[in-house]
Write a protein that holds these residues in place. Structure first.
Motif, mmCIF file in Angstrom:
data_model
loop_
_atom_site.group_PDB
_atom_site.id
_atom_site.type_symbol
_atom_site.label_atom_id
_atom_site.label_comp_id
_atom_site.label_asym_id
_atom_site.label_seq_id
_atom_site.Cartn_x
_atom_site.Cartn_y
_atom_site.Cartn_z
ATOM 1 N N UNK A 118 0.851 -1.181 0.000
ATOM 2 C CA UNK A 118 0.000 0.000 0.000
ATOM 3 C C UNK A 118 0.891 1.237 0.000
ATOM 4 N N UNK A 119 0.522 2.230 -0.825
ATOM 5 C CA UNK A 119 1.338 3.442 -0.910
ATOM 6 C C UNK A 119 1.244 4.244 0.383
ATOM 7 N N UNK A 120 2.374 4.543 0.966
ATOM 8 C CA UNK A 120 2.452 5.369 2.163
ATOM 9 C C UNK A 120 2.861 6.775 1.728
ATOM 10 N N UNK A 121 1.932 7.732 1.781
ATOM 11 C CA UNK A 121 2.184 9.081 1.297
ATOM 12 C C UNK A 121 3.201 9.841 2.155
ATOM 13 N N UNK A 122 3.242 9.535 3.427
ATOM 14 C CA UNK A 122 4.117 10.261 4.340
ATOM 15 C C UNK A 122 5.590 10.105 3.964
ATOM 16 N N UNK A 123 6.006 8.876 3.646
ATOM 17 C CA UNK A 123 7.410 8.637 3.312
ATOM 18 C C UNK A 123 7.600 8.314 1.826
ATOM 19 N N UNK A 124 6.487 8.332 1.067
ATOM 20 C CA UNK A 124 6.582 8.164 -0.377
ATOM 21 C C UNK A 124 7.016 6.797 -0.838
ATOM 22 N N UNK A 208 2.212 9.624 9.735
ATOM 23 C CA UNK A 208 1.757 10.827 10.446
ATOM 24 C C UNK A 208 1.132 11.871 9.531
ATOM 25 N N UNK A 209 1.396 11.821 8.211
ATOM 26 C CA UNK A 209 0.880 12.845 7.292
ATOM 27 C C UNK A 209 -0.047 12.274 6.215
ATOM 28 N N UNK A 210 -0.742 11.212 6.533
ATOM 29 C CA UNK A 210 -1.675 10.635 5.569
ATOM 30 C C UNK A 210 -2.917 11.505 5.451
#
Length: 241
Positions: A118-124, A208-210
């Motif tokens: 799954x794509x984790x937007x916080x760490x890209x 933390x920034x999702x």
């Protein structure tokens, strides 16, 4: 003349006296024998005691009544006695374990269970996600979904942050992550269903920034394999803006 008569009488008694004495002795002997025989016939025999056993009394008791036996202990059947089966205690009561979850936190579901990356937007980058994210404000109370025992408490600061693992027996465990550090339980504690174990925090650094913001990360394991939490608890999906 008189002398001759006297001499004859004397001779007679001398000759016959022996036989008279013998006859008298025989009579005495016969009398004693007769008395002895009569006494032996009149001896009283001891009475014959008839022994009656409890078994014979029971066999002859056809009317269903209890026969009282003097100086004997009677054992009566108690139809109310419960005999435990298979050697178990008769007082043991079979209990049904309740595996109906309560919600671990009030909120809405931001993600669905996915066994892939799954794509984790916080760490890209792409990561595995073994549970679901439930959107809830920081400080929202987090509840144990079932009775259980606290197995582990840890803070990895990245993937899970502050988390608690609870063992519910029969191979079922639940994981509560992204908690505040001041959890309400400790390892080894027995917890009840709906008991507060902690609160939503911001300790899960990698997420933390999702887009969904503050949340509880929730996982379910069955026999040490991750399974879909949606099988146990239902949330309305988060509506994206």
């Amino acid at each position: 003349m008189d002398k001759r008569l006297f001499d004859k009488s004397s001779n007679f008694f001398k000759k016959e006296g022996f036989y008279v004495i013998l006859f008298v002795c025989l009579c005495i002997v016969a009398t004693v024998a007769a008395i002895t025989a009569r006494n032996s016939k009149s001896v009283t025999k001891p009475p014959v005691v008839q022994e009656t056993t409890e078994t014979n009394l029971a066999a002859n008791n056809t009317d269903g009544q209890t026969t009282e036996i003097p100086n004997a202990t009677q054992v009566k059947n108690d139809t109310n006695i419960s005999v435990p089966k298979n050697g178990s205690d008769s007082t043991a009561v079979s209990q049904t374990v309740d595996y109906t979850f309560v919600k671990p936190v009030e909120g809405t579901k931001a993600t669905t269970y996915n066994t892939g990356l799954v794509k984790c937007e916080t760490i890209g980058t792409y990561k595995t996600n073994n549970g679901i994210e439930i959107v809830a404000k920081v400080d929202s109370p987090v509840y144990s979904v079932l009775d259980g025992k606290v197995e582990a408490i840890h803070n990895d600061g990245t993937e899970l942050g502050q988390y608690i693992i609870i063992d519910h027996q029969n191979g079922l465990k639940t994981v509560y992550a992204n908690l505040k550090e001041d959890v309400k339980v400790k390892v080894g504690d027995t917890v009840k269903k709906s008991q507060v174990i902690g609160a939503v925090g911001k300790t899960r650094g990698s997420y933390s920034n999702e887009y969904y913001g503050d949340h509880l990360h929730f996982e379910v394991m069955k026999d040490n394999q991750y399974v879909n939490p949606a099988k146990y608890v239902t949330y309305s999906p988060l509506e994206k803006n």
